[in-house]
Design a protein around this motif. Sequence first.
Motif, PDB file in Angstrom:
ATOM      1  N   GLU A   1       4.716  76.876   6.912  1.00  0.00           N
ATOM      2  CA  GLU A   1       5.578  78.268   6.798  1.00  0.00           C
ATOM      3  C   GLU A   1       6.394  78.201   8.096  1.00  0.00           C
ATOM      4  OE1 GLU A   1       3.147  81.097   4.220  1.00  0.00           O
ATOM      5  OE2 GLU A   1       2.162  80.757   6.255  1.00  0.00           O
ATOM      6  N   ILE A   2       5.542  77.584   9.356  1.00  0.00           N
ATOM      7  CA  ILE A   2       6.333  77.943  10.715  1.00  0.00           C
ATOM      8  C   ILE A   2       7.387  76.691  10.708  1.00  0.00           C
ATOM      9  CG2 ILE A   2       5.937  77.256  13.236  1.00  0.00           C
ATOM     10  CD1 ILE A   2       3.304  78.703  12.848  1.00  0.00           C
ATOM     11  N   GLU A   3       7.388  75.568  10.002  1.00  0.00           N
ATOM     12  CA  GLU A   3       8.368  74.550   9.817  1.00  0.00           C
ATOM     13  C   GLU A   3       9.399  75.191   9.049  1.00  0.00           C
ATOM     14  OE1 GLU A   3       8.684  71.535  11.082  1.00  0.00           O
ATOM     15  OE2 GLU A   3       7.004  70.969  11.893  1.00  0.00           O
ATOM     16  N   GLU A   4       9.103  75.861   7.909  1.00  0.00           N
ATOM     17  CA  GLU A   4      10.053  76.566   7.138  1.00  0.00           C
ATOM     18  C   GLU A   4      11.133  77.450   7.887  1.00  0.00           C
ATOM     19  OE1 GLU A   4      12.872  76.999   4.353  1.00  0.00           O
ATOM     20  OE2 GLU A   4      11.311  75.438   4.356  1.00  0.00           O
ATOM     21  N   PHE A   5      10.406  78.224   8.775  1.00  0.00           N
ATOM     22  CA  PHE A   5      11.132  79.103   9.714  1.00  0.00           C
ATOM     23  C   PHE A   5      12.052  78.251  10.726  1.00  0.00           C
ATOM     24  CE2 PHE A   5      11.103  80.540  14.294  1.00  0.00           C
ATOM     25  CZ  PHE A   5      11.555  81.595  14.323  1.00  0.00           C
ATOM     26  N   GLY A   6      11.970  77.117  11.281  1.00  0.00           N
ATOM     27  CA  GLY A   6      12.521  76.433  11.912  1.00  0.00           C
ATOM     28  C   GLY A   6      13.809  76.110  11.085  1.00  0.00           C
ATOM     29  N   LEU A   7      13.335  75.331   9.905  1.00  0.00           N
ATOM     30  CA  LEU A   7      14.368  74.966   9.046  1.00  0.00           C
ATOM     31  C   LEU A   7      15.412  75.847   8.593  1.00  0.00           C
ATOM     32  CD1 LEU A   7      12.153  72.437   6.831  1.00  0.00           C
ATOM     33  CD2 LEU A   7      14.012  71.725   8.543  1.00  0.00           C
ATOM     34  N   SER A   8      14.964  76.964   8.317  1.00  0.00           N
ATOM     35  CA  SER A   8      15.886  78.103   8.060  1.00  0.00           C
ATOM     36  C   SER A   8      16.852  78.336   9.423  1.00  0.00           C
ATOM     37  CB  SER A   8      15.107  79.435   7.532  1.00  0.00           C
ATOM     38  OG  SER A   8      14.593  79.383   6.637  1.00  0.00           O
ATOM     39  N   ILE A   9      16.443  78.390  10.452  1.00  0.00           N
ATOM     40  CA  ILE A   9      17.315  78.458  11.509  1.00  0.00           C
ATOM     41  C   ILE A   9      18.163  77.386  11.584  1.00  0.00           C
ATOM     42  CG2 ILE A   9      17.522  78.549  14.244  1.00  0.00           C
ATOM     43  CD1 ILE A   9      14.766  80.143  13.967  1.00  0.00           C
ATOM     44  N   ARG A  10      17.822  76.452  11.348  1.00  0.00           N
ATOM     45  CA  ARG A  10      18.818  75.392  11.759  1.00  0.00           C
ATOM     46  C   ARG A  10      19.893  75.136  10.575  1.00  0.00           C
ATOM     47  NH1 ARG A  10      15.727  69.709  13.497  1.00  0.00           N
ATOM     48  NH2 ARG A  10      17.928  69.052  13.516  1.00  0.00           N
ATOM     49  N   ARG A  11      19.566  75.408   9.077  1.00  0.00           N
ATOM     50  CA  ARG A  11      20.258  75.677   8.342  1.00  0.00           C
ATOM     51  C   ARG A  11      21.408  76.908   8.332  1.00  0.00           C
ATOM     52  NH1 ARG A  11      15.646  75.863   4.988  1.00  0.00           N
ATOM     53  NH2 ARG A  11      15.209  74.019   4.286  1.00  0.00           N
ATOM     54  N   ARG A  12      21.004  77.726   8.660  1.00  0.00           N
ATOM     55  CA  ARG A  12      21.915  79.026   9.058  1.00  0.00           C
ATOM     56  C   ARG A  12      22.957  78.734  10.233  1.00  0.00           C
ATOM     57  NH1 ARG A  12      16.907  82.492   7.750  1.00  0.00           N
ATOM     58  NH2 ARG A  12      17.595  83.254   5.553  1.00  0.00           N
ATOM     59  N   PHE A  13      22.449  77.915  11.225  1.00  0.00           N
ATOM     60  CA  PHE A  13      23.327  77.455  12.272  1.00  0.00           C
ATOM     61  C   PHE A  13      24.480  76.736  11.784  1.00  0.00           C
ATOM     62  CE2 PHE A  13      24.331  75.376  16.155  1.00  0.00           C
ATOM     63  CZ  PHE A  13      24.158  76.087  17.179  1.00  0.00           C
ATOM     64  N   VAL A  14      23.955  75.604  10.857  1.00  0.00           N
ATOM     65  CA  VAL A  14      25.151  74.685  10.516  1.00  0.00           C
ATOM     66  C   VAL A  14      26.050  75.373   9.658  1.00  0.00           C
ATOM     67  CG1 VAL A  14      25.383  72.599   9.172  1.00  0.00           C
ATOM     68  CG2 VAL A  14      23.517  72.636  10.944  1.00  0.00           C
ATOM     69  N   LEU A  15      25.491  76.226   8.825  1.00  0.00           N
ATOM     70  CA  LEU A  15      26.412  76.717   7.840  1.00  0.00           C
ATOM     71  C   LEU A  15      27.348  77.979   8.439  1.00  0.00           C
ATOM     72  CD1 LEU A  15      23.959  77.014   4.595  1.00  0.00           C
ATOM     73  CD2 LEU A  15      26.057  75.387   5.089  1.00  0.00           C
ATOM     74  N   SER A  16      27.182  78.119   9.537  1.00  0.00           N
ATOM     75  CA  SER A  16      27.919  79.464  10.204  1.00  0.00           C
ATOM     76  C   SER A  16      28.913  78.720  11.302  1.00  0.00           C
ATOM     77  CB  SER A  16      26.907  80.562  10.907  1.00  0.00           C
ATOM     78  OG  SER A  16      26.070  79.979  12.072  1.00  0.00           O
ATOM     79  N   MET A  17      28.825  77.625  11.500  1.00  0.00           N
ATOM     80  CA  MET A  17      29.859  76.850  12.305  1.00  0.00           C
ATOM     81  C   MET A  17      31.224  77.118  11.864  1.00  0.00           C
ATOM     82  SD  MET A  17      27.438  73.405  13.142  1.00  0.00           S
ATOM     83  CE  MET A  17      28.540  72.776  14.566  1.00  0.00           C
ATOM     84  N   PRO A  18      31.980  77.210  12.733  1.00  0.00           N
ATOM     85  CA  PRO A  18      31.810  76.743  14.065  1.00  0.00           C
ATOM     86  C   PRO A  18      31.600  77.740  15.102  1.00  0.00           C
ATOM     87  CG  PRO A  18      34.288  77.226  13.727  1.00  0.00           C
ATOM     88  CD  PRO A  18      33.388  77.480  12.353  1.00  0.00           C
ATOM     89  N   ALA A  19      31.363  78.979  14.855  1.00  0.00           N
ATOM     90  CA  ALA A  19      31.039  80.029  15.736  1.00  0.00           C
ATOM     91  C   ALA A  19      29.618  80.835  15.395  1.00  0.00           C
ATOM     92  CB  ALA A  19      32.001  81.142  15.847  1.00  0.00           C
ATOM     93  N   PRO A  20      28.560  80.116  15.271  1.00  0.00           N
ATOM     94  CA  PRO A  20      27.343  80.709  14.815  1.00  0.00           C
ATOM     95  C   PRO A  20      26.724  81.645  15.934  1.00  0.00           C
ATOM     96  CG  PRO A  20      27.013  78.383  15.724  1.00  0.00           C
ATOM     97  CD  PRO A  20      28.213  78.772  15.797  1.00  0.00           C
ATOM     98  N   ASN A  21      26.180  82.825  15.369  1.00  0.00           N
ATOM     99  CA  ASN A  21      25.527  83.759  16.296  1.00  0.00           C
ATOM    100  C   ASN A  21      23.979  83.460  16.125  1.00  0.00           C
ATOM    101  OD1 ASN A  21      24.129  85.883  17.204  1.00  0.00           O
ATOM    102  ND2 ASN A  21      25.986  87.394  16.945  1.00  0.00           N
ATOM    103  N   LEU A  22      23.346  82.668  17.155  1.00  0.00           N
ATOM    104  CA  LEU A  22      22.149  82.440  16.981  1.00  0.00           C
ATOM    105  C   LEU A  22      21.019  83.527  17.126  1.00  0.00           C
ATOM    106  CD1 LEU A  22      20.112  79.978  16.917  1.00  0.00           C
ATOM    107  CD2 LEU A  22      20.361  79.652  19.654  1.00  0.00           C
ATOM    108  N   ARG A  23      21.539  84.689  17.897  1.00  0.00           N
ATOM    109  CA  ARG A  23      20.584  85.854  17.969  1.00  0.00           C
ATOM    110  C   ARG A  23      20.288  86.316  16.516  1.00  0.00           C
ATOM    111  NH1 ARG A  23      18.685  88.603  21.902  1.00  0.00           N
ATOM    112  NH2 ARG A  23      19.950  87.417  23.513  1.00  0.00           N
ATOM    113  N   GLU A  24      21.490  86.699  16.066  1.00  0.00           N
ATOM    114  CA  GLU A  24      21.374  87.180  14.750  1.00  0.00           C
ATOM    115  C   GLU A  24      20.747  86.292  13.663  1.00  0.00           C
ATOM    116  OE1 GLU A  24      25.144  88.180  13.000  1.00  0.00           O
ATOM    117  OE2 GLU A  24      25.613  89.866  14.156  1.00  0.00           O
ATOM    118  N   ILE A  25      20.816  84.959  13.947  1.00  0.00           N
ATOM    119  CA  ILE A  25      20.345  84.096  12.946  1.00  0.00           C
ATOM    120  C   ILE A  25      18.662  83.914  13.167  1.00  0.00           C
ATOM    121  CG2 ILE A  25      19.578  81.661  12.407  1.00  0.00           C
ATOM    122  CD1 ILE A  25      22.779  81.241  13.123  1.00  0.00           C
TER     123      ILE A  25
END
Length: 328
Positions: A287-311
């Motif tokens: 479940e923790i690994e899935e938390f990390g993968l969720s952050i990375r997916r959202r970060f990539v899909l919100s490029m070029p200006a990802p808001n990491l805090r919101e993610i």
Amino acid sequence: MARADLLLKLVRASLSGDSNLIKKVVQAVIAEERVKQHNVIANQLEEALNTFPASLAPSPSRSVTPVLYDKIDSFLYSISPNKPLGNLVLNSLVVNAIREFVLEFARADVLRSYSLEPRNRVLLVGEPGNGKTSIAEVIATELMLPMFVIRYDGIIGSYLGETASRLEKMFNFIKTQQCVLFFDEFDAIGKERGDEHETGEIKRVVSSLLLQIDKLPSYVIVVAATNHSELLDKAVWRRFQIKLNIDKPNKDLIKNWLDRFESNFGHKLPAAKASIVNKLHGLSFAEIEEFGLSIRRRFVLSMPAPNLREIVNFSLEEVEDKKGFNNA
């Protein structure tokens, strides 16, 4: 030098003209030599095997006993292990136990010179999602061995004696391999024989299973995993020399995981690490690994200006929902 039992198999295969068995035994010898760090002879054997002449293939008129029984792939599936120990975040007791186990097997020739055999049976106990399957793959990776996983849908039959017969075929094949044999959900086949609700057939299967495990050579490593240790037959416990509890990660392990995640991700998470650790505490590693993968997916899909805090905040909200669901 290769073990006498492997050399005996090689001689028998040569006399019978069974080219498939010759290849399998030579592959087992190569694997054993690599474990012993005898890379020169292993490379020479591998080169010889690659030039194995097709003319030595058995002709239809010759009597050959096949090494691969009918439908053996319905009993097992193989994976190519690629998971070093350093890739996992585990508590020190488990890490040390794995290292000691790998060392025993890697230096089996030293132990045998003192009439000792390396331990070859490991039982992993714990809730799902905390690394039991990964540990089996780590052992195979560290020892450079192939890994076979039991397929219960192919092993367990509905007719009297069918399951025991399939187990015997599977184990006869495994004896020709230097490998890691992995039983996931071992309680599905190693149930307590004293359970009055179980049929006589299940009891016969457990007896057959224990007998087959006892007969395995030491170059076959058996790793069994269970989420329900209370269901295992008492005699099953005695078959395993190493028993490890694989628990959910504590806060220190979660912090180690976060440090590694940030390093691999290339970004610092914009939140207090202690706060993230507290919110992740109680989850399984999966479940923790899935938390990390969720952050990375959202970060990539919100490029070029990802808001990491919101993610991160949104992903942590999902964690809270998941914990509430788990507790429900």
